[in-house]
Motif scaffolding. Structure first.
Motif, mmCIF file in Angstrom:
data_model
loop_
_atom_site.group_PDB
_atom_site.id
_atom_site.type_symbol
_atom_site.label_atom_id
_atom_site.label_comp_id
_atom_site.label_asym_id
_atom_site.label_seq_id
_atom_site.Cartn_x
_atom_site.Cartn_y
_atom_site.Cartn_z
ATOM 1 N N GLU A 51 -1.954 -16.240 34.483
ATOM 2 C CA GLU A 51 -2.965 -15.179 34.499
ATOM 3 C C GLU A 51 -2.654 -14.135 33.412
ATOM 4 O O GLU A 51 -1.553 -14.073 32.890
ATOM 5 N N ALA A 52 -3.665 -13.337 33.132
ATOM 6 C CA ALA A 52 -3.502 -12.268 32.142
ATOM 7 C C ALA A 52 -3.104 -10.962 32.864
ATOM 8 O O ALA A 52 -3.443 -10.734 34.028
ATOM 9 N N ALA A 79 3.656 -14.176 25.455
ATOM 10 C CA ALA A 79 2.517 -13.744 26.263
ATOM 11 C C ALA A 79 1.716 -12.673 25.535
ATOM 12 O O ALA A 79 0.478 -12.662 25.595
ATOM 13 N N ARG A 84 -2.176 -12.581 26.772
ATOM 14 C CA ARG A 84 -2.164 -12.548 28.239
ATOM 15 C C ARG A 84 -1.381 -11.346 28.778
ATOM 16 O O ARG A 84 -1.528 -10.988 29.941
ATOM 17 N N ALA A 119 -8.586 -9.709 27.907
ATOM 18 C CA ALA A 119 -7.524 -10.305 28.713
ATOM 19 C C ALA A 119 -8.044 -11.526 29.460
ATOM 20 O O ALA A 119 -7.328 -12.529 29.621
ATOM 21 N N ALA A 123 -6.508 -15.579 29.266
ATOM 22 C CA ALA A 123 -5.852 -16.153 30.446
ATOM 23 C C ALA A 123 -5.845 -17.658 30.354
ATOM 24 O O ALA A 123 -6.825 -18.288 29.928
#
Length: 644
Positions: A51-52, A79, A84, A119, A123
């Motif tokens: 997930e972000a 990341a 993310r 974001a 993701a």
């Protein structure tokens, strides 16, 4: 509704909120490390799940999170590169969404919405939620702008309608440590779907948490009571403030009225403090002093000097005000003279009174004084007028006394002349007319043998009429001046007159004379007899009595005659008329004048039981000795008391 979660640890917290689609949770903390540990687990789980996540944090918190994520083995650089993980500075973003410190909804939706969209695209798991950690509200709280912080929380809730994200906000407990922060704390909690208590609560076991909950409930109850009491106190303070304002306004009005009254008084007034330093004075005081003393500097009085009415100098330090300041006892109507700068002096009447505080301590004195120059002039004029009037009265009284004395002497002389005239008339009636009548009677007796029988009755009637005429002539002569008065004195004349009065009037009469009473001075005997005559005549005419008592007493220095009846009494106004020397209708004034001429005392005693005439005549020593010798020479004669 606020959800306060019974959490057993930060991992459990993270897990519970990880499965919620769009939760808006607030976390309170007291220890920054504990917060960062919790956030690193929350963020790490999201990143590991593909997930972000973006962070709106302070510089220290962003750096601490980066270190903890690296320790967990999370490649934050990759990341971040993938988009993310987006770490942002909370203060910088806040300046964009809240220009001038006030959040703007349109700016907030534009800036934060764009970050959420980017974001979401980065993701790894499509259609997944975006995890967010925000500290912009904390920046506002620490700046003291609680209202803006709550408003920003409301903007996040508004944004959740169009975007899918899970938001965690963080506040330090020290931001709510004041008693007045309660409403702000409640407002913050109300804008979140869940509340994570500070770490001290999450580290407890179940039993300790229950105790803590009970303790917090008690604190909340006490706080509620305190808030209620505070509210009451606040309301009371508000009322007191209003009353204070009203009192202050009334005080200002009262002071204004006092100032107007003080300045417009026609009487001079000045006020001194405890040390006799002049604090205030009115216009009239300035006019009488002839100068303006300096308040707060000069002492005692504004006059140049003080003087007593007798011209003696009176130092200011010995003025009555000094004693008033010492004792608190007022000094009233003190007459002094105040000296003005030009040397003139004014007479004034001054009154001094102490000023006291609520503890009855003397804090000063007030003095009121009034110019009495005109009064002094009026008093002087009145005094001179009184002297003139007294002189005139004395002259008039002297004249009246001389005239009265002359009238009394004239009245006494007239009475003596009247008595003498009565004596002459009585003697003429007795010696002349009486002898002629006796001669006629003798001639008629001689004619008895030569009168025919038919003329006997007529002669007898003539003889009877002549006898009555002789008796009436003798009676008139005796009433005018009884021969016994000259020949035997008052006692014999009084016995004859009382006996005759009883026979003529039918009034029972009792005469009480001293035993073997001798002769009194001629004037006294005549006056006493005339008073006895007048008194019994009044008794017969006016009293309505059935009896009368006559008593004569002779002492060493006076003769006392008392004639008392038991009739209806004499009206007081009639007695007063006789006492004033005017004719009272019953001969009182004449009797009084006779006794006054003898230097004696005349008194009328009267009530509903009768009237008494009381006469006291002084005797000179020679008179008393003569009476005493004559009484001793007749010691064998019994006392004479005549009950008629």
């Amino acid at each position: 509704m606020i959800a306060v979660l019974p959490i057993r640890g930060m991992d459990t917290i993270t897990q519970m909120y990880k499965n919620r689609h769009s939760g808006h949770v607030v976390q309170f903390y007291t220890d920054h490390d504990a917060l960062l540990d919790s956030l690193s687990r929350f963020i790490g789980s999201a990143l590991e799940a593909g997930e972000a996540f973006f962070v709106l944090g302070t510089g220290d918190h962003r750096e601490g999170l980066a270190q903890r994520l690296k320790t967990r083995g999370i490649d934050t650089a990759t990341a971040i590169q993938q988009g993310r993980f987006v770490p942002l500075d909370a203060a910088a973003i806040l300046s964009e969404v809240a220009p001038n410190g006030t959040p703007d909804l349109a700016r907030f939706a534009e800036v934060i919405g764009q970050i959420l969209t980017q974001a979401q695209r980065a993701a790894a798991v499509k259609e997944s939620r975006i995890a967010v950690f925000g500290e912009m509200v904390n920046v506002l709280l620490m700046a003291g702008n609680t209202v803006a912080a709550i408003q920003l929380e409301q903007f996040w809730n508004h944004l959740a309608v169009t975007h899918s994200f899970s938001l965690r906000c963080a506040y330090p407990m020290e931001g709510f440590e004041r008693a007045g922060d309660r409403d702000a704390f409640v407002g913050v909690c109300a804008e979140h779907t869940g509340v994570i208590p500070a770490e001290s609560y999450t580290e407890m076991n179940e039993e300790d948490r229950l105790r803590r909950i009970a303790y917090l409930q008690q604190q909340a109850q006490a706080l509620e009571a305190e808030v209620t009491q505070s509210q009451k106190v606040k309301e009371e303070l508000q009322r007191s403030h209003v009353e204070l304002q009203q009192t202050s306004s009334a005080l200002r009005e009262s002071e204004e009225r006092y100032r107007v009254l003080f300045c417009s008084l026609p009487v001079a007034v000045f006020v001194c403090d405890r040390n006799a330093v002049i604090q205030d004075y009115n216009q009239r005081a300035l006019e009488l002093w002839g100068r303006a003393p300096q308040c707060g500097v000069e002492r005692h009085c504004g006059s140049v000097k003080l003087w007593l009415p007798n011209g003696v100098f009176l130092p200011h330090t010995q003025s009555p005000m000094v004693e008033v300041l010492r004792t608190g006892v007022p000094a009233k109507n003190v007459e002094v003279f105040i000296e003005r700068p030009d040397g003139s002096r004014l007479p004034v009447i001054a009154n001094f009174a102490a000023l006291k505080n609520t503890q009855r301590e003397i804090i000063g004195a007030v003095t009121a004084f009034e110019d009495i120059t005109e009064r002094k002039r009026a008093e002087q004029a009145l005094c001179e007028s009184e002297v003139r009037l007294r002189t005139a009265n004395e002259g008039l009284e002297s004249l009246v006394q001389r005239r009265t004395s002359a009238l009394q002497r004239l009245s006494a002389k007239l009475m003596r002349l009247k008595d003498e005239e009565h004596r002459k008339i009585a003697r003429n009636l007795h010696d002349s007319l009486g002898q002629y009548l006796a001669s006629v009677k003798m001639n008629l007796d001689l004619l008895t043998a030569h009168v025919p029988s038919d003329g006997t009755a007529l002669l007898s009637d003539a003889q009877d009429s002549l006898e009555k005429c002789i008796i009436e002539t003798r009676t008139i002569s005796h009433l005018l001046h009884p021969p016994l008065l000259d020949e035997a004195g008052f006692a014999s004349a009084a016995r004859w007159f009382v006996e005759s009065f009883a026979k003529r009037s039918g009034i029972e009469s009792r005469l009480d004379l001293p035993e073997r009473l001798g002769r009194l001075p001629e004037r006294i005997e005549v006056d006493l007899f005339r008073i006895l005559q007048e008194s019994l005549t009044n008794v017969h005419r006016h009293s309505g009595t059935s009896s009368v008592e006559i008593q004569l007493k002779v002492s060493e220095n006076q003769v006392l005659l008392k004639v008392r009846d038991f009739g209806r009494g004499m009206p007081a106004e009639l007695i007063q008329v006789g006492a004033n020397g005017r004719n009272g209708g019953v001969g009182l004034s004449g009797m009084r004048e006779r006794i006054t001429d003898l230097g004696g005392n005349f008194e009328v005693q009267s009530d509903s039981h009768g009237t008494a005439i009381v006469v006291a005549v002084p005797l000179r020593k020679g008179h008393h000795d003569a009476i005493h010798e004559e009484v001793n020479s007749h010691a064998d004669v019994p006392p004479f008391v005549v009950p008629i």
